[in-house]
Write an enzyme that holds these catalytic residues in place. Structure first.
Site, mmCIF file in Angstrom:
data_model
loop_
_atom_site.group_PDB
_atom_site.id
_atom_site.type_symbol
_atom_site.label_atom_id
_atom_site.label_comp_id
_atom_site.label_asym_id
_atom_site.label_seq_id
_atom_site.Cartn_x
_atom_site.Cartn_y
_atom_site.Cartn_z
ATOM 1 N N GLU A 70 34.685 -21.519 -10.550
ATOM 2 C CA GLU A 70 36.039 -21.660 -9.992
ATOM 3 C C GLU A 70 36.907 -22.728 -10.659
ATOM 4 O O GLU A 70 37.450 -23.614 -9.997
ATOM 5 C CB GLU A 70 35.971 -21.884 -8.482
ATOM 6 C CG GLU A 70 35.353 -20.705 -7.748
ATOM 7 C CD GLU A 70 35.616 -20.725 -6.255
ATOM 8 O OE1 GLU A 70 35.951 -21.794 -5.713
ATOM 9 O OE2 GLU A 70 35.487 -19.648 -5.633
ATOM 10 N N GLU A 161 30.217 -15.067 -6.485
ATOM 11 C CA GLU A 161 30.510 -15.658 -5.176
ATOM 12 C C GLU A 161 31.518 -14.778 -4.447
ATOM 13 O O GLU A 161 32.529 -14.373 -5.016
ATOM 14 C CB GLU A 161 31.078 -17.072 -5.318
ATOM 15 C CG GLU A 161 31.411 -17.742 -3.984
ATOM 16 C CD GLU A 161 31.994 -19.134 -4.167
ATOM 17 O OE1 GLU A 161 31.575 -19.829 -5.119
ATOM 18 O OE2 GLU A 161 32.866 -19.523 -3.365
#
Length: 265
Positions: A70, A161
């Site tokens: 991320e 994720e």
């Protein structure tokens, strides 16, 4: 916050992380967690980290390395030498220099949502794949299109994720959109991993806050909506797979019988 998952690993693997018995696990992702900064800022430390674990697990085919989870505020490739393309290229080389040819999972811009930025600009490594993250109560048609566009362009994708709640990891659920996302993944053979094995008081986590058991003997009353969804989703898929296999076996048997009848005739 994640003491429960540490105790679960200890219970099942009878060891700590650095001597974790990955032979008993299906797959494991060793992740360098990046949030709200450019991973190039600590590339030296990341290289040291992955050198250690890529060397330690170079003979394991089921251990993957996610080199930046991320990243934000960083372009995939802009020619600056300070972009994600450069970072992922360098970290992949670090892992390969350890004699490790494992899958390397490359983070993508904007919390690993803009996977379409990779189209036409993949790094030069046959075992590199690119991640797309989603939370079904926050991410709808546009992020889904970014992933399907990347898939259509030949980008190897993994959802390393996801959650069935909002992107904060808390808040409301949207199981209908979660089904839509995972249907897209299943149709395109995209692997996915749900966040998170924890008893923290957030919607994304698997266990209720009072759960302390780490031995696997969990009961339904210990589970959150997230873990119940995952269990039911996999059960439904397994039933569908078994049904399809049964139909195929029946068809094969019928074809064999018809062939034998023709021989007799």
């Amino acid at each position: 916050k994640f003491s429960l998952i540490r105790r679960i690993c200890s219970e099942f693997c009878k060891t700590n992380f650095e001597t974790l018995n990955f032979e008993i696990l299906k797959y494991a992702i060793i992740d360098w967690h990046v949030l709200n900064y450019n991973p190039n800022e600590d590339i030296k430390e990341a290289k040291e980290f992955f050198t250690k674990y890529a060397t330690m697990y170079k003979d394991y085919g089921n251990v993957m390395f996610e080199v930046c989870n991320e990243p934000t505020g960083t372009e995939w490739k802009d020619g600056s030498g300070n972009d994600l393309y450069t970072y992922c290229t360098e970290l992949t080389k670090t892992i390969r220099d350890c004699g490790n040819d494992a899958i390397v999972v490359c983070g993508t811009p904007s919390y690993s949502a803009n996977i379409n930025d990779v189209i036409g600009n993949m790094i030069e490594d046959k075992n590199a794949i690119y991640t797309c993250h989603f939370y079904s109560a926050s991410h709808y048609d546009d992020p889904q299109k970014k992933m399907t566009d990347a898939l259509a362009a030949g980008v190897p994708v993994m959802v390393s994720e996801y959650g069935i709640c909002t992107a904060s990891g808390d808040g409301k659920y949207d199981v209908e959109n979660a089904d839509k996302w995972l249907d897209i993944c299943d149709e395109n053979n995209v692997s996915y991993a749900c966040w998170a094995i924890s008893n923290s008081p957030e919607s994304a986590h698997y266990f209720n806050t009072d759960v302390e058991k780490a031995d696997g003997a969990w009961t339904e009353d210990m589970l959150t909506n997230t873990s119940k969804y995952i269990i039911n989703r996999y059960r439904d898929r397994q039933t569908a797979v078994e049904s399809s296999e049964s139909e195929n076996n029946s068809s094969d048997e019928k074809n064999t019988d018809d062939s034998d009848d023709q021989k007799k005739t």
